[in-house]
Design a protein around this motif. Structure first.
Motif, PDB file in Angstrom:
ATOM      1  N   ILE A 166       0.847  -1.200   0.000  1.00  0.00           N
ATOM      2  CA  ILE A 166       0.000   0.000   0.000  1.00  0.00           C
ATOM      3  C   ILE A 166       0.877   1.242   0.000  1.00  0.00           C
ATOM      4  CG2 ILE A 166      -1.772   1.311   1.234  1.00  0.00           C
ATOM      5  CD1 ILE A 166      -2.688  -1.356   2.455  1.00  0.00           C
ATOM      6  N   ALA A 167       0.555   2.154  -0.910  1.00  0.00           N
ATOM      7  CA  ALA A 167       1.256   3.440  -0.976  1.00  0.00           C
ATOM      8  C   ALA A 167       0.240   4.566  -0.829  1.00  0.00           C
ATOM      9  CB  ALA A 167       1.998   3.578  -2.299  1.00  0.00           C
ATOM     10  N   ILE A 168       0.622   5.602  -0.135  1.00  0.00           N
ATOM     11  CA  ILE A 168      -0.199   6.809  -0.014  1.00  0.00           C
ATOM     12  C   ILE A 168       0.653   7.971  -0.494  1.00  0.00           C
ATOM     13  CG2 ILE A 168      -1.459   8.330   1.550  1.00  0.00           C
ATOM     14  CD1 ILE A 168      -1.901   5.921   3.383  1.00  0.00           C
ATOM     15  N   LEU A 169       0.113   8.773  -1.411  1.00  0.00           N
ATOM     16  CA  LEU A 169       0.827   9.920  -1.976  1.00  0.00           C
ATOM     17  C   LEU A 169       0.136  11.210  -1.558  1.00  0.00           C
ATOM     18  CD1 LEU A 169       0.882   7.413  -4.128  1.00  0.00           C
ATOM     19  CD2 LEU A 169       2.172   9.043  -5.449  1.00  0.00           C
ATOM     20  N   CYS A 170       0.913  12.182  -1.110  1.00  0.00           N
ATOM     21  CA  CYS A 170       0.387  13.481  -0.687  1.00  0.00           C
ATOM     22  C   CYS A 170       1.173  14.598  -1.360  1.00  0.00           C
ATOM     23  CB  CYS A 170       0.511  13.649   0.822  1.00  0.00           C
ATOM     24  SG  CYS A 170      -0.383  12.419   1.775  1.00  0.00           S
ATOM     25  N   THR A 171       0.474  15.649  -1.784  1.00  0.00           N
ATOM     26  CA  THR A 171       1.125  16.775  -2.443  1.00  0.00           C
ATOM     27  C   THR A 171       1.564  17.841  -1.452  1.00  0.00           C
ATOM     28  OG1 THR A 171      -0.174  16.414  -4.413  1.00  0.00           O
ATOM     29  CG2 THR A 171       0.834  18.550  -4.198  1.00  0.00           C
TER      30      THR A 171
ATOM     31  N   LYS B 289       0.210  -2.794  -4.539  1.00  0.00           N
ATOM     32  CA  LYS B 289      -1.037  -3.239  -5.164  1.00  0.00           C
ATOM     33  C   LYS B 289      -2.128  -2.179  -5.074  1.00  0.00           C
ATOM     34  CE  LYS B 289      -0.106  -8.074  -4.365  1.00  0.00           C
ATOM     35  NZ  LYS B 289      -0.471  -9.292  -3.673  1.00  0.00           N
ATOM     36  N   LEU B 290      -1.989  -1.245  -4.118  1.00  0.00           N
ATOM     37  CA  LEU B 290      -2.984  -0.197  -3.922  1.00  0.00           C
ATOM     38  C   LEU B 290      -2.263   1.114  -3.665  1.00  0.00           C
ATOM     39  CD1 LEU B 290      -5.945   0.760  -3.393  1.00  0.00           C
ATOM     40  CD2 LEU B 290      -5.540   0.176  -0.988  1.00  0.00           C
ATOM     41  N   SER B 291      -2.590   2.125  -4.446  1.00  0.00           N
ATOM     42  CA  SER B 291      -2.044   3.475  -4.234  1.00  0.00           C
ATOM     43  C   SER B 291      -3.194   4.426  -3.998  1.00  0.00           C
ATOM     44  CB  SER B 291      -1.246   3.947  -5.453  1.00  0.00           C
ATOM     45  OG  SER B 291      -0.106   3.158  -5.634  1.00  0.00           O
ATOM     46  N   LEU B 292      -3.045   5.251  -2.979  1.00  0.00           N
ATOM     47  CA  LEU B 292      -4.067   6.247  -2.650  1.00  0.00           C
ATOM     48  C   LEU B 292      -3.464   7.640  -2.783  1.00  0.00           C
ATOM     49  CD1 LEU B 292      -5.344   4.554   0.628  1.00  0.00           C
ATOM     50  CD2 LEU B 292      -6.415   4.424  -1.619  1.00  0.00           C
ATOM     51  N   VAL B 293      -4.148   8.513  -3.495  1.00  0.00           N
ATOM     52  CA  VAL B 293      -3.756   9.921  -3.556  1.00  0.00           C
ATOM     53  C   VAL B 293      -4.637  10.617  -2.531  1.00  0.00           C
ATOM     54  CG1 VAL B 293      -3.558  11.976  -4.984  1.00  0.00           C
ATOM     55  CG2 VAL B 293      -3.171   9.720  -5.988  1.00  0.00           C
ATOM     56  N   VAL B 294      -4.012  11.178  -1.499  1.00  0.00           N
ATOM     57  CA  VAL B 294      -4.757  11.715  -0.370  1.00  0.00           C
ATOM     58  C   VAL B 294      -4.536  13.217  -0.275  1.00  0.00           C
ATOM     59  CG1 VAL B 294      -4.976  11.645   2.146  1.00  0.00           C
ATOM     60  CG2 VAL B 294      -4.586   9.536   0.878  1.00  0.00           C
TER      61      VAL B 294
END
Length: 134
Positions: free
Chosen positions: A21-26, A96-101
């Motif tokens: 699991i990856a979470i990406l934040c700007t 397997k799962l990337s979330l742009v938060v």
């Protein structure tokens, strides 16, 4: 209801390829908010490294039973997002799962003429560029 803390009897990921699991934040404030959800930080215990040429800033940890890679995007826009995603995929091949938060662009009406507003949750299997040629 009190949230359960991470079960630290579950061993940490053996390698960086074990993260799914990856979470990406700007924005830094978004990154800090997500990082505040971590029950445990893996970089306190080990360094998973990254692929040659990957300049992304990552934080690794666990939320509940899930091992997470948190990535900070150095800037806004399609090019910055694409570069971060590409480097993330080369360093952490098991994702397997990337979330742009966080706060993101939107548009006034969706497919069924329903307005999408700040605070709405949008779930998708793909991202479509809508500013092509502008």
């Amino acid at each position: 209801m009190i949230a359960e803390m991470a079960d630290l009897t579950i061993p940490p990921p053996g390698t960086r390829n074990d993260f799914e699991i990856a979470i990406l934040c700007t924005l830094k404030t978004e990154f800090d908010a997500v990082e505040g959800l971590f029950d445990h930080f893996w970089e306190d215990d080990r360094n998973y490294g990254k692929a040659l040429g990957d300049t992304n800033a990552y934080s690794t940890g666990r939320i509940g039973e899930h091992d997470i890679i948190l990535a900070f995007l150095p800037g806004m826009g399609n090019v910055s997002s694409a570069n971060v995603a590409l480097s993330l995929r080369s360093s952490y091949t098991g994702i397997k799962l990337s979330l742009v938060v966080g706060v993101c662009g939107g548009f006034p009406f969706g497919m069924e003429e329903q307005e999408i507003l700040l605070g709405d949750v949008v779930i998708s299997t793909a991202i479509v560029q809508s500013d092509l040629g502008q």
